[in-house]
Design a protein around this motif. Sequence first.
Motif, PDB file in Angstrom:
ATOM      1  N   GLU A   1       0.829  -1.203   0.000  1.00  0.00           N
ATOM      2  CA  GLU A   1       0.000   0.000   0.000  1.00  0.00           C
ATOM      3  C   GLU A   1       0.863   1.253   0.000  1.00  0.00           C
ATOM      4  O   GLU A   1       2.019   1.241   0.449  1.00  0.00           O
ATOM      5  N   GLY A   2       0.265   2.344  -0.482  1.00  0.00           N
ATOM      6  CA  GLY A   2       0.980   3.607  -0.491  1.00  0.00           C
ATOM      7  C   GLY A   2       2.090   3.618  -1.526  1.00  0.00           C
ATOM      8  O   GLY A   2       1.893   3.200  -2.666  1.00  0.00           O
ATOM      9  N   GLU A   3       3.256   4.078  -1.126  1.00  0.00           N
ATOM     10  CA  GLU A   3       4.415   4.143  -2.016  1.00  0.00           C
ATOM     11  C   GLU A   3       5.556   3.350  -1.396  1.00  0.00           C
ATOM     12  O   GLU A   3       6.461   3.914  -0.769  1.00  0.00           O
ATOM     13  N   PRO A   4       5.531   2.026  -1.545  1.00  0.00           N
ATOM     14  CA  PRO A   4       6.575   1.207  -0.925  1.00  0.00           C
ATOM     15  C   PRO A   4       7.945   1.512  -1.504  1.00  0.00           C
ATOM     16  O   PRO A   4       8.087   1.876  -2.675  1.00  0.00           O
ATOM     17  N   ALA A   5       8.959   1.353  -0.678  1.00  0.00           N
ATOM     18  CA  ALA A   5      10.337   1.584  -1.105  1.00  0.00           C
ATOM     19  C   ALA A   5      10.742   0.562  -2.158  1.00  0.00           C
ATOM     20  O   ALA A   5      10.186  -0.537  -2.248  1.00  0.00           O
ATOM     21  N   ALA A   6      11.736   0.914  -2.941  1.00  0.00           N
ATOM     22  CA  ALA A   6      12.191   0.041  -4.016  1.00  0.00           C
ATOM     23  C   ALA A   6      12.655  -1.310  -3.497  1.00  0.00           C
ATOM     24  O   ALA A   6      12.421  -2.343  -4.133  1.00  0.00           O
ATOM     25  N   ASP A   7      13.307  -1.333  -2.324  1.00  0.00           N
ATOM     26  CA  ASP A   7      13.778  -2.621  -1.807  1.00  0.00           C
ATOM     27  C   ASP A   7      12.603  -3.499  -1.386  1.00  0.00           C
ATOM     28  O   ASP A   7      12.661  -4.722  -1.512  1.00  0.00           O
ATOM     29  N   VAL A   8      11.505  -2.874  -0.903  1.00  0.00           N
ATOM     30  CA  VAL A   8      10.315  -3.643  -0.552  1.00  0.00           C
ATOM     31  C   VAL A   8       9.703  -4.258  -1.806  1.00  0.00           C
ATOM     32  O   VAL A   8       9.311  -5.438  -1.818  1.00  0.00           O
ATOM     33  N   LEU A   9       9.638  -3.486  -2.879  1.00  0.00           N
ATOM     34  CA  LEU A   9       9.105  -4.007  -4.129  1.00  0.00           C
ATOM     35  C   LEU A   9       9.940  -5.172  -4.649  1.00  0.00           C
ATOM     36  O   LEU A   9       9.400  -6.170  -5.125  1.00  0.00           O
ATOM     37  N   ARG A  10      11.264  -5.039  -4.558  1.00  0.00           N
ATOM     38  CA  ARG A  10      12.127  -6.140  -5.015  1.00  0.00           C
ATOM     39  C   ARG A  10      11.913  -7.387  -4.177  1.00  0.00           C
ATOM     40  O   ARG A  10      11.826  -8.499  -4.709  1.00  0.00           O
ATOM     41  N   GLU A  11      11.791  -7.216  -2.867  1.00  0.00           N
ATOM     42  CA  GLU A  11      11.609  -8.365  -1.983  1.00  0.00           C
ATOM     43  C   GLU A  11      10.262  -9.048  -2.215  1.00  0.00           C
ATOM     44  O   GLU A  11      10.138 -10.269  -2.059  1.00  0.00           O
ATOM     45  N   CYS A  12       9.239  -8.259  -2.605  1.00  0.00           N
ATOM     46  CA  CYS A  12       7.882  -8.807  -2.758  1.00  0.00           C
ATOM     47  C   CYS A  12       7.592  -9.290  -4.174  1.00  0.00           C
ATOM     48  O   CYS A  12       6.530  -9.878  -4.406  1.00  0.00           O
ATOM     49  N   ARG A  13       8.532  -9.057  -5.109  1.00  0.00           N
ATOM     50  CA  ARG A  13       8.235  -9.337  -6.514  1.00  0.00           C
ATOM     51  C   ARG A  13       7.790 -10.774  -6.752  1.00  0.00           C
ATOM     52  O   ARG A  13       6.750 -11.033  -7.368  1.00  0.00           O
ATOM     53  N   GLN A  14       8.546 -11.747  -6.261  1.00  0.00           N
ATOM     54  CA  GLN A  14       8.209 -13.136  -6.527  1.00  0.00           C
ATOM     55  C   GLN A  14       6.943 -13.556  -5.798  1.00  0.00           C
ATOM     56  O   GLN A  14       6.105 -14.282  -6.344  1.00  0.00           O
ATOM     57  N   ASP A  15       6.784 -13.086  -4.558  1.00  0.00           N
ATOM     58  CA  ASP A  15       5.557 -13.408  -3.830  1.00  0.00           C
ATOM     59  C   ASP A  15       4.337 -12.828  -4.543  1.00  0.00           C
ATOM     60  O   ASP A  15       3.276 -13.458  -4.594  1.00  0.00           O
ATOM     61  N   ARG A  16       4.494 -11.633  -5.094  1.00  0.00           N
ATOM     62  CA  ARG A  16       3.369 -11.043  -5.812  1.00  0.00           C
ATOM     63  C   ARG A  16       3.028 -11.871  -7.045  1.00  0.00           C
ATOM     64  O   ARG A  16       1.867 -12.090  -7.366  1.00  0.00           O
ATOM     65  N   GLU A  17       4.048 -12.341  -7.743  1.00  0.00           N
ATOM     66  CA  GLU A  17       3.819 -13.193  -8.912  1.00  0.00           C
ATOM     67  C   GLU A  17       3.070 -14.462  -8.505  1.00  0.00           C
ATOM     68  O   GLU A  17       2.119 -14.871  -9.180  1.00  0.00           O
ATOM     69  N   ASP A  18       3.482 -15.091  -7.405  1.00  0.00           N
ATOM     70  CA  ASP A  18       2.907 -16.365  -6.989  1.00  0.00           C
ATOM     71  C   ASP A  18       1.510 -16.214  -6.385  1.00  0.00           C
ATOM     72  O   ASP A  18       0.629 -17.054  -6.620  1.00  0.00           O
ATOM     73  N   LEU A  19       1.312 -15.156  -5.586  1.00  0.00           N
ATOM     74  CA  LEU A  19       0.086 -15.032  -4.796  1.00  0.00           C
ATOM     75  C   LEU A  19      -0.988 -14.178  -5.457  1.00  0.00           C
ATOM     76  O   LEU A  19      -2.180 -14.359  -5.167  1.00  0.00           O
ATOM     77  N   VAL A  20      -0.584 -13.249  -6.313  1.00  0.00           N
ATOM     78  CA  VAL A  20      -1.536 -12.295  -6.881  1.00  0.00           C
ATOM     79  C   VAL A  20      -1.725 -12.501  -8.380  1.00  0.00           C
ATOM     80  O   VAL A  20      -2.855 -12.666  -8.857  1.00  0.00           O
ATOM     81  N   ARG A  21      -0.606 -12.503  -9.142  1.00  0.00           N
ATOM     82  CA  ARG A  21      -0.739 -12.602 -10.592  1.00  0.00           C
ATOM     83  C   ARG A  21      -1.072 -14.017 -11.056  1.00  0.00           C
ATOM     84  O   ARG A  21      -1.919 -14.201 -11.938  1.00  0.00           O
TER      85      ARG A  21
END
Length: 213
Positions: free
Chosen positions: A20-40
């Motif tokens: 939510e909001g404007e997450p930091a770039a390192d947060v986005l990098r850390e969440c990238r794979q989880d987002r692919e698996d859980l959301v996309r």
Amino acid sequence: MTGDFEGWPRSAFDLLLQLEGEPAADVLRECRQDREDLVRRPMVELLTAMAYADPAYEDFAVWRYGGVSMGAWQRQTANVRLARNVELTVGFDLDGLEVGAAWWYAPPPQIERYRAAVAEPGSGRRLVAIVHKLEREGFSISGDLMKRPPRGYPADHPREHLLRHRSVIARRHLGCDEWIHTAAAADQVHAVFTQLRPLVRWLVRNVSPVAQA
């Protein structure tokens, strides 16, 4: 409905809360794979299930995000292309699912065909009936509207509001009840696609140069 779709896991919502909001770039990098698996991935499986149910839904795209600077990580979108500029849409975010249909980004020849079909008594009245039915069923109807009817059409035309559209978008919010965590979410989306079929058929028949639905 066949396929691997089993709904979105509860952890998908936990992940979106982190974004939510404007997450930091390192947060986005850390969440990238989880987002692919859980959301996309569940969205891909959902649209694959739609295509199994009806070949008309085979031409779909589920947007991916290639870099941390592209934004929109909090919402997963997908489109089913039925004809040029005529699509079914699915969105998933913290509010759950939203399903719709859209005729948008149309070139001038399509807009002229749309106006002619709205002005013609038979096809125009048919579109009015379709739109009113969708509104009664809980859909919101929107789009890019001109301030007044286009040149060449009278201001008191009985369908002047529809004539002012340069795009037509119908959306219905389905929410995020318990079914969203199960395969029943596919049945919910399929039911809405069925409700939208008269609208997209009208658009494909009257606006798109090549009928594909």
